[in-house]
Design a protein around this motif. Structure first.
Motif, PDB file in Angstrom:
ATOM      1  N   LEU A  10       0.863  -1.179   0.000  1.00  0.00           N
ATOM      2  CA  LEU A  10       0.000   0.000   0.000  1.00  0.00           C
ATOM      3  C   LEU A  10       0.900   1.230   0.000  1.00  0.00           C
ATOM      4  O   LEU A  10       1.685   1.431   0.922  1.00  0.00           O
ATOM      5  CB  LEU A  10      -0.903   0.003   1.237  1.00  0.00           C
ATOM      6  N   VAL A  11       0.807   2.040  -1.065  1.00  0.00           N
ATOM      7  CA  VAL A  11       1.715   3.186  -1.194  1.00  0.00           C
ATOM      8  C   VAL A  11       0.996   4.527  -1.118  1.00  0.00           C
ATOM      9  O   VAL A  11       1.619   5.551  -0.865  1.00  0.00           O
ATOM     10  CB  VAL A  11       2.553   3.099  -2.490  1.00  0.00           C
TER      11      VAL A  11
ATOM     12  N   HIS B 244      -9.032  13.989   0.272  1.00  0.00           N
ATOM     13  CA  HIS B 244      -7.673  14.055   0.827  1.00  0.00           C
ATOM     14  C   HIS B 244      -6.813  12.932   0.259  1.00  0.00           C
ATOM     15  O   HIS B 244      -7.230  11.773   0.252  1.00  0.00           O
ATOM     16  CB  HIS B 244      -7.730  13.941   2.354  1.00  0.00           C
ATOM     17  N   THR B 245      -5.617  13.285  -0.198  1.00  0.00           N
ATOM     18  CA  THR B 245      -4.679  12.316  -0.749  1.00  0.00           C
ATOM     19  C   THR B 245      -3.495  12.160   0.194  1.00  0.00           C
ATOM     20  O   THR B 245      -2.979  13.164   0.700  1.00  0.00           O
ATOM     21  CB  THR B 245      -4.157  12.792  -2.135  1.00  0.00           C
ATOM     22  N   GLU B 246      -3.076  10.921   0.409  1.00  0.00           N
ATOM     23  CA  GLU B 246      -1.888  10.653   1.224  1.00  0.00           C
ATOM     24  C   GLU B 246      -1.003   9.633   0.519  1.00  0.00           C
ATOM     25  O   GLU B 246      -1.502   8.727  -0.145  1.00  0.00           O
ATOM     26  CB  GLU B 246      -2.274  10.094   2.603  1.00  0.00           C
ATOM     27  N   VAL B 247       0.313   9.805   0.701  1.00  0.00           N
ATOM     28  CA  VAL B 247       1.296   8.871   0.156  1.00  0.00           C
ATOM     29  C   VAL B 247       2.179   8.426   1.316  1.00  0.00           C
ATOM     30  O   VAL B 247       2.611   9.250   2.131  1.00  0.00           O
ATOM     31  CB  VAL B 247       2.146   9.540  -0.943  1.00  0.00           C
ATOM     32  N   GLU B 248       2.421   7.122   1.400  1.00  0.00           N
ATOM     33  CA  GLU B 248       3.339   6.599   2.425  1.00  0.00           C
ATOM     34  C   GLU B 248       4.660   7.352   2.334  1.00  0.00           C
ATOM     35  O   GLU B 248       5.177   7.577   1.240  1.00  0.00           O
ATOM     36  CB  GLU B 248       3.589   5.099   2.214  1.00  0.00           C
ATOM     37  N   SER B 249       5.220   7.726   3.479  1.00  0.00           N
ATOM     38  CA  SER B 249       6.451   8.525   3.486  1.00  0.00           C
ATOM     39  C   SER B 249       7.591   7.846   2.735  1.00  0.00           C
ATOM     40  O   SER B 249       8.396   8.504   2.083  1.00  0.00           O
ATOM     41  CB  SER B 249       6.870   8.861   4.919  1.00  0.00           C
ATOM     42  N   SER B 250       7.655   6.534   2.785  1.00  0.00           N
ATOM     43  CA  SER B 250       8.736   5.812   2.099  1.00  0.00           C
ATOM     44  C   SER B 250       8.557   5.787   0.580  1.00  0.00           C
ATOM     45  O   SER B 250       9.453   5.364  -0.146  1.00  0.00           O
ATOM     46  CB  SER B 250       8.827   4.380   2.623  1.00  0.00           C
TER      47      SER B 250
END
Length: 122
Positions: free
Chosen positions: A30-31, A48-54
């Motif tokens: 899940l990215v 709202h959009t989120e992206v895994e920090s990695s």
């Protein structure tokens, strides 16, 4: 010049109705995810959009938004753009202009969307 070859990644978009979001998986990880609300008759408020920090700065956000918009188009839906990232994405292309709900378009630019979020405490 780099000798590194780009390895194609397997991407999959999942509509996680229970969590109210579309999720993007790359090679089963899940990215990123985009929270949305499905409104009647067939309108999606993209919140709202989120992206895994990695996985930041790897094109995940753009790929996620593009795939979500393509999915909504396949469902013959419309969108209300609330998320600043989505608003910014839409401002750089006309490809998805037909998806924006004419009665409830959302925000016209990223600054307006960010200001509204800040005023709402989000």
């Amino acid at each position: 010049m780099s000798d590194e070859k780009q390895v194609p990644v397997d991407e999959q978009l999942i509509d996680n109705v229970d969590l109210g979001r579309f999720e993007l998986y790359r090679d089963d990880d899940l990215v990123g995810w985009l929270y949305c609300t499905h409104l009647k008759p067939n309108r999606y408020a993209l919140r709202h959009t989120e992206v895994e920090s990695s996985h930041q700065h790897q094109g995940v956000g753009g790929a996620l938004v593009r795939q979500v918009l393509d999915e909504i188009r396949s469902r013959e839906g419309t969108i209300t753009a609330i998320c600043p990232f989505v608003v910014d994405y839409l401002s750089r292309t006309t490809t998805y202009a037909d998806l924006v709900d004419p009665r409830h378009p959302g925000y016209s630019d990223r600054a307006a969307a960010e200001s509204a979020q800040a005023n709402a405490g989000g």
